[in-house]
Design a protein around this motif. Structure first.
Motif, PDB file in Angstrom:
ATOM      1  N   LYS A 165      -8.579   8.320  -8.629  1.00  0.00           N
ATOM      2  CA  LYS A 165      -8.464   9.796  -8.479  1.00  0.00           C
ATOM      3  C   LYS A 165      -8.830  10.440  -7.298  1.00  0.00           C
ATOM      4  O   LYS A 165      -8.128  11.530  -6.944  1.00  0.00           O
ATOM      5  N   THR A 166      -9.707   9.771  -6.337  1.00  0.00           N
ATOM      6  CA  THR A 166      -9.888  10.316  -5.308  1.00  0.00           C
ATOM      7  C   THR A 166      -8.562  10.165  -4.199  1.00  0.00           C
ATOM      8  O   THR A 166      -8.387  11.213  -3.517  1.00  0.00           O
ATOM      9  N   LEU A 167      -7.910   9.018  -4.307  1.00  0.00           N
ATOM     10  CA  LEU A 167      -6.658   8.895  -3.625  1.00  0.00           C
ATOM     11  C   LEU A 167      -5.515   9.777  -3.916  1.00  0.00           C
ATOM     12  O   LEU A 167      -4.894  10.285  -3.194  1.00  0.00           O
ATOM     13  N   LYS A 168      -5.487  10.115  -5.188  1.00  0.00           N
ATOM     14  CA  LYS A 168      -4.605  11.160  -5.660  1.00  0.00           C
ATOM     15  C   LYS A 168      -4.971  12.411  -4.781  1.00  0.00           C
ATOM     16  O   LYS A 168      -3.829  13.140  -4.470  1.00  0.00           O
ATOM     17  N   VAL A 169      -5.992  12.992  -4.698  1.00  0.00           N
ATOM     18  CA  VAL A 169      -6.416  13.904  -3.869  1.00  0.00           C
ATOM     19  C   VAL A 169      -5.980  13.769  -2.583  1.00  0.00           C
ATOM     20  O   VAL A 169      -5.645  14.828  -1.861  1.00  0.00           O
ATOM     21  N   TYR A 170      -6.490  12.538  -1.713  1.00  0.00           N
ATOM     22  CA  TYR A 170      -6.063  12.354  -0.535  1.00  0.00           C
ATOM     23  C   TYR A 170      -4.541  12.694  -0.381  1.00  0.00           C
ATOM     24  O   TYR A 170      -3.983  13.188   0.683  1.00  0.00           O
ATOM     25  N   ARG A 171      -3.704  12.124  -1.304  1.00  0.00           N
ATOM     26  CA  ARG A 171      -2.179  12.055  -1.209  1.00  0.00           C
ATOM     27  C   ARG A 171      -1.786  13.533  -1.237  1.00  0.00           C
ATOM     28  O   ARG A 171      -0.821  13.884  -0.384  1.00  0.00           O
ATOM     29  N   ALA A 200       0.835  -1.293  -0.056  1.00  0.00           N
ATOM     30  CA  ALA A 200      -0.114   0.079   0.003  1.00  0.00           C
ATOM     31  C   ALA A 200       0.767   1.300   0.155  1.00  0.00           C
ATOM     32  O   ALA A 200       0.491   2.194  -0.390  1.00  0.00           O
ATOM     33  N   GLY A 201       2.034   1.024   0.570  1.00  0.00           N
ATOM     34  CA  GLY A 201       2.937   2.214   0.752  1.00  0.00           C
ATOM     35  C   GLY A 201       3.356   2.704  -0.757  1.00  0.00           C
ATOM     36  O   GLY A 201       3.372   3.853  -1.114  1.00  0.00           O
ATOM     37  N   THR A 202       3.476   1.514  -1.489  1.00  0.00           N
ATOM     38  CA  THR A 202       4.137   2.069  -2.874  1.00  0.00           C
ATOM     39  C   THR A 202       2.847   2.264  -3.925  1.00  0.00           C
ATOM     40  O   THR A 202       3.202   2.908  -4.647  1.00  0.00           O
ATOM     41  N   GLU A 203       1.638   1.961  -3.467  1.00  0.00           N
ATOM     42  CA  GLU A 203       0.549   2.432  -4.307  1.00  0.00           C
ATOM     43  C   GLU A 203       0.187   3.936  -3.979  1.00  0.00           C
ATOM     44  O   GLU A 203      -0.047   4.788  -4.969  1.00  0.00           O
ATOM     45  N   SER A 204      -0.058   4.045  -2.812  1.00  0.00           N
ATOM     46  CA  SER A 204      -0.605   5.302  -2.554  1.00  0.00           C
ATOM     47  C   SER A 204       0.097   6.657  -1.826  1.00  0.00           C
ATOM     48  O   SER A 204      -0.158   7.590  -1.849  1.00  0.00           O
ATOM     49  N   GLY A 205       1.381   6.010  -1.301  1.00  0.00           N
ATOM     50  CA  GLY A 205       2.210   6.736  -0.642  1.00  0.00           C
ATOM     51  C   GLY A 205       1.354   7.453   0.792  1.00  0.00           C
ATOM     52  O   GLY A 205       2.179   8.365   1.270  1.00  0.00           O
ATOM     53  N   LEU A 206       0.488   6.699   1.241  1.00  0.00           N
ATOM     54  CA  LEU A 206      -0.156   7.127   2.507  1.00  0.00           C
ATOM     55  C   LEU A 206       0.165   6.253   3.602  1.00  0.00           C
ATOM     56  O   LEU A 206      -0.553   6.267   4.523  1.00  0.00           O
ATOM     57  N   ILE A 207       1.133   5.341   3.678  1.00  0.00           N
ATOM     58  CA  ILE A 207       1.518   4.593   4.683  1.00  0.00           C
ATOM     59  C   ILE A 207       2.980   4.590   4.649  1.00  0.00           C
ATOM     60  O   ILE A 207       3.756   4.554   3.796  1.00  0.00           O
ATOM     61  N   THR A 208       3.402   4.607   6.001  1.00  0.00           N
ATOM     62  CA  THR A 208       4.878   4.852   6.012  1.00  0.00           C
ATOM     63  C   THR A 208       5.214   3.874   7.155  1.00  0.00           C
ATOM     64  O   THR A 208       4.648   3.150   7.793  1.00  0.00           O
ATOM     65  N   ALA A 209       6.539   3.377   7.080  1.00  0.00           N
ATOM     66  CA  ALA A 209       7.144   2.256   7.865  1.00  0.00           C
ATOM     67  C   ALA A 209       8.435   2.710   8.699  1.00  0.00           C
ATOM     68  O   ALA A 209       9.162   3.573   8.097  1.00  0.00           O
ATOM     69  N   THR A 245     -29.102   8.175   6.392  1.00  0.00           N
ATOM     70  CA  THR A 245     -30.239   7.528   5.868  1.00  0.00           C
ATOM     71  C   THR A 245     -29.642   7.103   4.234  1.00  0.00           C
ATOM     72  O   THR A 245     -28.731   7.672   4.092  1.00  0.00           O
ATOM     73  N   LEU A 246     -30.409   6.410   3.671  1.00  0.00           N
ATOM     74  CA  LEU A 246     -30.030   5.821   2.037  1.00  0.00           C
ATOM     75  C   LEU A 246     -30.041   7.037   1.276  1.00  0.00           C
ATOM     76  O   LEU A 246     -31.004   7.793   1.290  1.00  0.00           O
ATOM     77  N   GLY A 247     -28.884   7.127   0.491  1.00  0.00           N
ATOM     78  CA  GLY A 247     -28.849   7.892  -0.360  1.00  0.00           C
ATOM     79  C   GLY A 247     -27.467   8.019  -1.130  1.00  0.00           C
ATOM     80  O   GLY A 247     -26.741   7.252  -0.896  1.00  0.00           O
ATOM     81  N   GLY A 248     -27.225   8.955  -2.231  1.00  0.00           N
ATOM     82  CA  GLY A 248     -26.043   8.771  -3.188  1.00  0.00           C
ATOM     83  C   GLY A 248     -24.752   8.937  -2.278  1.00  0.00           C
ATOM     84  O   GLY A 248     -23.732   8.372  -2.190  1.00  0.00           O
ATOM     85  N   ALA A 249     -24.785  10.138  -1.522  1.00  0.00           N
ATOM     86  CA  ALA A 249     -23.679  10.424  -0.615  1.00  0.00           C
ATOM     87  C   ALA A 249     -23.336   9.393   0.408  1.00  0.00           C
ATOM     88  O   ALA A 249     -22.307   9.271   0.650  1.00  0.00           O
ATOM     89  N   GLN A 250     -24.486   8.778   0.943  1.00  0.00           N
ATOM     90  CA  GLN A 250     -24.139   7.981   2.044  1.00  0.00           C
ATOM     91  C   GLN A 250     -23.419   6.449   1.266  1.00  0.00           C
ATOM     92  O   GLN A 250     -22.469   6.082   1.824  1.00  0.00           O
ATOM     93  N   THR A 251     -24.058   6.228   0.084  1.00  0.00           N
ATOM     94  CA  THR A 251     -23.392   4.732  -0.562  1.00  0.00           C
ATOM     95  C   THR A 251     -21.872   5.306  -0.853  1.00  0.00           C
ATOM     96  O   THR A 251     -21.104   4.371  -0.966  1.00  0.00           O
ATOM     97  N   HIS A 252     -21.700   6.349  -1.492  1.00  0.00           N
ATOM     98  CA  HIS A 252     -20.333   6.980  -1.670  1.00  0.00           C
ATOM     99  C   HIS A 252     -19.438   6.585  -0.625  1.00  0.00           C
ATOM    100  O   HIS A 252     -18.125   6.094  -0.568  1.00  0.00           O
ATOM    101  N   ILE A 253     -19.779   7.098   0.882  1.00  0.00           N
ATOM    102  CA  ILE A 253     -18.927   6.901   1.789  1.00  0.00           C
ATOM    103  C   ILE A 253     -18.653   5.363   2.061  1.00  0.00           C
ATOM    104  O   ILE A 253     -17.739   4.943   2.379  1.00  0.00           O
ATOM    105  N   LEU A 254     -19.818   4.697   2.186  1.00  0.00           N
ATOM    106  CA  LEU A 254     -19.782   3.331   2.325  1.00  0.00           C
ATOM    107  C   LEU A 254     -18.812   2.577   1.555  1.00  0.00           C
ATOM    108  O   LEU A 254     -18.056   1.783   1.844  1.00  0.00           O
ATOM    109  N   HIS A 255     -18.638   2.908   0.205  1.00  0.00           N
ATOM    110  CA  HIS A 255     -17.935   2.162  -0.681  1.00  0.00           C
ATOM    111  C   HIS A 255     -16.356   2.505  -0.310  1.00  0.00           C
ATOM    112  O   HIS A 255     -15.650   1.692  -0.528  1.00  0.00           O
ATOM    113  N   LEU A 256     -16.366   3.741  -0.168  1.00  0.00           N
ATOM    114  CA  LEU A 256     -14.708   4.388  -0.080  1.00  0.00           C
ATOM    115  C   LEU A 256     -14.128   3.814   1.013  1.00  0.00           C
ATOM    116  O   LEU A 256     -13.065   3.107   1.320  1.00  0.00           O
ATOM    117  N   ALA A 257     -15.068   3.890   2.430  1.00  0.00           N
ATOM    118  CA  ALA A 257     -14.690   3.405   3.663  1.00  0.00           C
ATOM    119  C   ALA A 257     -14.434   1.936   3.667  1.00  0.00           C
ATOM    120  O   ALA A 257     -13.381   1.515   4.354  1.00  0.00           O
TER     121      ALA A 257
END
Length: 692
Positions: free
Chosen positions: A675-681, A304-313, A331-343
């Motif tokens: 693309k989201t991981l790039k923004v996190y990084r 994961a460190g080589t993938e995202s650069g967001l884990i250090t050792a 409650t159910l909705g698009g934003a909630q499903t978005h978070i569930l998938h990412l998390a």
């Protein structure tokens, strides 16, 4: 004046006793939408009807066919590589029993042209759909979490050969000196290009990979079965020896062309392969017990460190960065499903938590998969100055207690208070706008109020993600955030298993479906007016999935318009993909939208879509190709488009297939995740890394 010529592509196919499925493959190659494609076929001494089939195609100008004695699949493909025309720009590899998607070559060439400089070796490979002998989808190939790399290529081939396309420079490097001993030609190509050039992966399927008794290699195996297969391979000394010999052969041919770092990795790998602990490490790697990749000196490091650069050792201890998702309502909705998938996806690589005000199905789903959930009772949608000041204090206390490295906020209320609290705590914060609260179609007074609020909150944001280009341009237009602060990342949804694909040609009656809340945003009145006007033309049934404050009013409206037999209310459901598979047309009639996930889910199921042309909907639905776009409030056009699809099963099938291909190439979860991981990084500040 003529435009620039398209790069030339040559497809390489080695055939051997493949009569059963060869015609389907050849027809799919000839149906490619890429303009300049030639097909070079070498028959490897077939004894069945393969030769007769090839003779039937031999006069086509796109084909060149060679009949020679049997040398085996590896050497046959190497022979084909040597015979590629000198003016060929890209070379694609092909198996004799698959079926290619129509845009496979054009997608590969576009990716390579955009991402790989022509002066270096380049290689493209993709995901594939696993199908049975009759081309019914069984599932999809696993997405490689490590990503392509030279370290990975030494011990594992993640690039399935029938999806691979390479450029001219890669071919030249490979045919300069062919290896004497390799496991498979595609593994060797992956090793060469990952060492000397650039490898890119496309998470959208490009072929239908046919699974039949002659080629089943474990695609149906579950996680335990795959683990046991890898452990058995480890126990077979001969196979390990072949991997080692392949690495030694690679060192002999290319060793002097590698960077110093790759030379050291290769030397350590080859010299250490016979040591017992290295063999145990190799088994762990192949079994993915620890998701680790071999490197020099330390033995292993975090993949994961080589993938995202967001884990250090530090001294062998892996330290995960902490992400906290923050939303008003569970409650159910698009934003909630978005978070569930990412998390749920990121738990291997991050410490993930979610905070919310109103509990609901999102809370239960997160608890069920072991993700920490934090409750802020004072966080509600309505505005109350006293309560909101109390809420801000509670949010600040939570952020200080959890100490996240990054906060990801969603929905308007949580987005504003969460960004202010993050600013007060000195924590980087991202806001994802799932449709702005000042979008067109909303009351003007509300729009002005939210424009002001979002302008202020944007100053506290590290980055702002818009789920459609429409929303990004809307923010720029009204001065919400700086242009460089804003970026578009379209929603993405996971690919569905085979049972979730719709049979759009079915009739008697044709089933339409809409999945949405019964709220002011959705224009149910317009939909019911259109349905009432066409109900005497042809039998149909309309299934409505969802709940909300206007549900009772909508039921009354249906009875008043005489649609009681046609319209069915199914309520809120957690089996929406199964329901979509039973429909023939998807409908979404709205007054305003951001970038609706329900449309993507319908396209994933292969359904044609009729949707209001509001917000970012036209970025997913192509009018006249994947469905129809309806101008806001236009009941006459809605009636016409409904009738067209209800009356024409062939049009439904064609538009549904077009929609699935568009979804698979642009809107999968994996594309959004990258693309989201790039923004996190980019958002996690350097001080966080120093503290870790």
């Amino acid at each position: 004046m003529a435009g620039p010529k398209s790069p030339k592509v040559q497809v390489l196919l080695s055939t051997y006793n493949g009569e059963k499925y060869l015609r389907e493959l050849l027809d799919s190659l000839l149906a490619q939408d890429y303009p300049d494609t030639k097909i070079l076929i070498r028959d490897d001494g077939s004894k069945d009807g393969t030769i007769d089939i090839l003779h039937a195609y031999k006069d086509l100008p796109e084909l060149e066919i060679i009949f020679e004695e049997n040398v085996g699949a590896i050497n046959s493909f190497f022979e084909l590589l040597k015979r590629v025309a000198d003016d060929t720009d890209y070379i694609a590899f092909c198996d004799q029993d698959d079926v290619w998607m129509q845009d496979k070559i054009s997608r590969a060439v576009t990716d390579l042209e955009k991402k790989v400089p022509c002066q270096i070796p380049g290689m493209y490979f993709s995901r594939y759909a696993i199908v049975d002998e009759s081309l019914q989808v069984l599932g999809y190939s696993e997405i490689p979490k490590r990503g392509p790399s030279f370290e990975n290529a030494l011990v594992q081939n993640i690039a399935t050969g029938c999806t691979v396309v390479i450029n001219k420079q890669a071919r030249l490097r490979i045919v300069e000196e062919l290896p004497r001993e390799v496991r498979m030609h595609d593994w060797w190509i992956y090793q060469v290009v990952s060492a000397l050039g650039m490898v890119i992966y496309d998470p959208a399927p490009s072929i239908l990979y046919r699974q039949h008794p002659s080629n089943i290699v474990g695609a149906k195996a579950g996680p335990w079965g795959k683990w046991m297969n890898r452990l058995k391979r480890f126990a077979k000394r001969g196979r390990l020896q072949l991997v080692t010999e392949q690495a030694r052969e690679f060192m002999r041919i290319y060793g002097d062309r590698l960077t110093d770092d790759k030379k050291d990795i290769l030397a350590d790998f080859v010299s250490g392969r016979d040591r017992f602990l290295k063999r145990v490490g190799y088994a762990a790697l192949r079994c993915r017990v620890h998701r680790q990749t071999f490197v020099r000196k330390y033995g292993f490091k975090s993949a994961a460190g080589t993938e995202s650069g967001l884990i250090t050792a530090t001294r062998g201890i892996v330290l995960k960065f902490k992400i906290l998702y923050f939303i008003t309502n569970g409650t159910l909705g698009g934003a909630q499903t978005h978070i569930l998938h990412l998390a749920s996806y990121l738990t291997d690589d991050f410490d993930v938590g979610v905070a919310m005000g109103v509990r609901g199905p999102l809370w239960d789903s997160l608890e069920n998969i072991g993700i920490p959930v934090y409750h802020i009772p004072s966080l509600v949608r309505s505005v109350s100055p006293f309560r909101d000041i109390l809420c801000l204090h509670e949010i600040v206390q939570l952020f200080k207690a959890v100490k996240p490295d990054l906060i990801s906020t969603h929905s308007s209320k949580a987005g504003i208070l969460g960004r202010l609290a993050a600013r007060l705590c000195g924590i980087p914060v991202i806001f994802t706008a799932h449709g702005w609260s000042f979008t067109e179609g909303l009351p003007e007074k509300q729009r002005r109020r939210y424009i002001l609020a979002e302008r202020i909150a944007a100053r506290w944001s590290t980055r702002i993600i818009c789920v459609s280009e429409y929303d990004r341009q809307l923010a720029v237009k009204y001065g919400v955030g700086r242009p460089e602060q804003l970026m578009t990342i379209h929603n993405g949804v996971p690919l569905s298993p085979a049972h979730e694909m719709a049979k759009t040609g079915k009739e008697n009656p044709v089933r339409l479906m809409m999945v949405a809340r019964f709220s002011e945003q959705k224009d149910y009145q317009l939909l019911f007016r259109a349905l009432a006007a066409i109900k005497n033309n042809k039998a149909f049934e309309m299934f409505l999935v969802g709940d909300g404050p206007l549900l009772v009013q909508s039921r009354e409206m249906v009875q008043q318009m005489g649609l009681g037999n046609e319209v069915k209310f199914l309520g809120a459901r957690n089996d929406v993909p199964v329901l979509l598979a039973e429909a023939q047309i998807f409908v979404l009639i709205s007054k305003w939208e951001g970038f609706p996930r329900s449309v993507l889910e319908a396209m994933r199921s292969g359904l044609p879509v009729i949707a209001s042309d509001v917000g970012g909907t036209r970025e997913s639905v192509i009018d006249g190709e994947t469905g129809f776009l309806i101008p806001r409030g236009d009941v006459d056009i809605l009636q016409d488009r409904l009738l067209k699809l209800i009356n024409d099963p062939n049009l439904r099938v064609q538009m549904g297939q077009n929609g699935f291909r568009r979804f698979a190439s642009k809107f999968t979860f994996e594309q959004m995740l990258e693309k989201t991981l790039k923004v996190y990084r980019e958002s996690i500040v350097p001080q966080a890394v120093m503290q870790k």
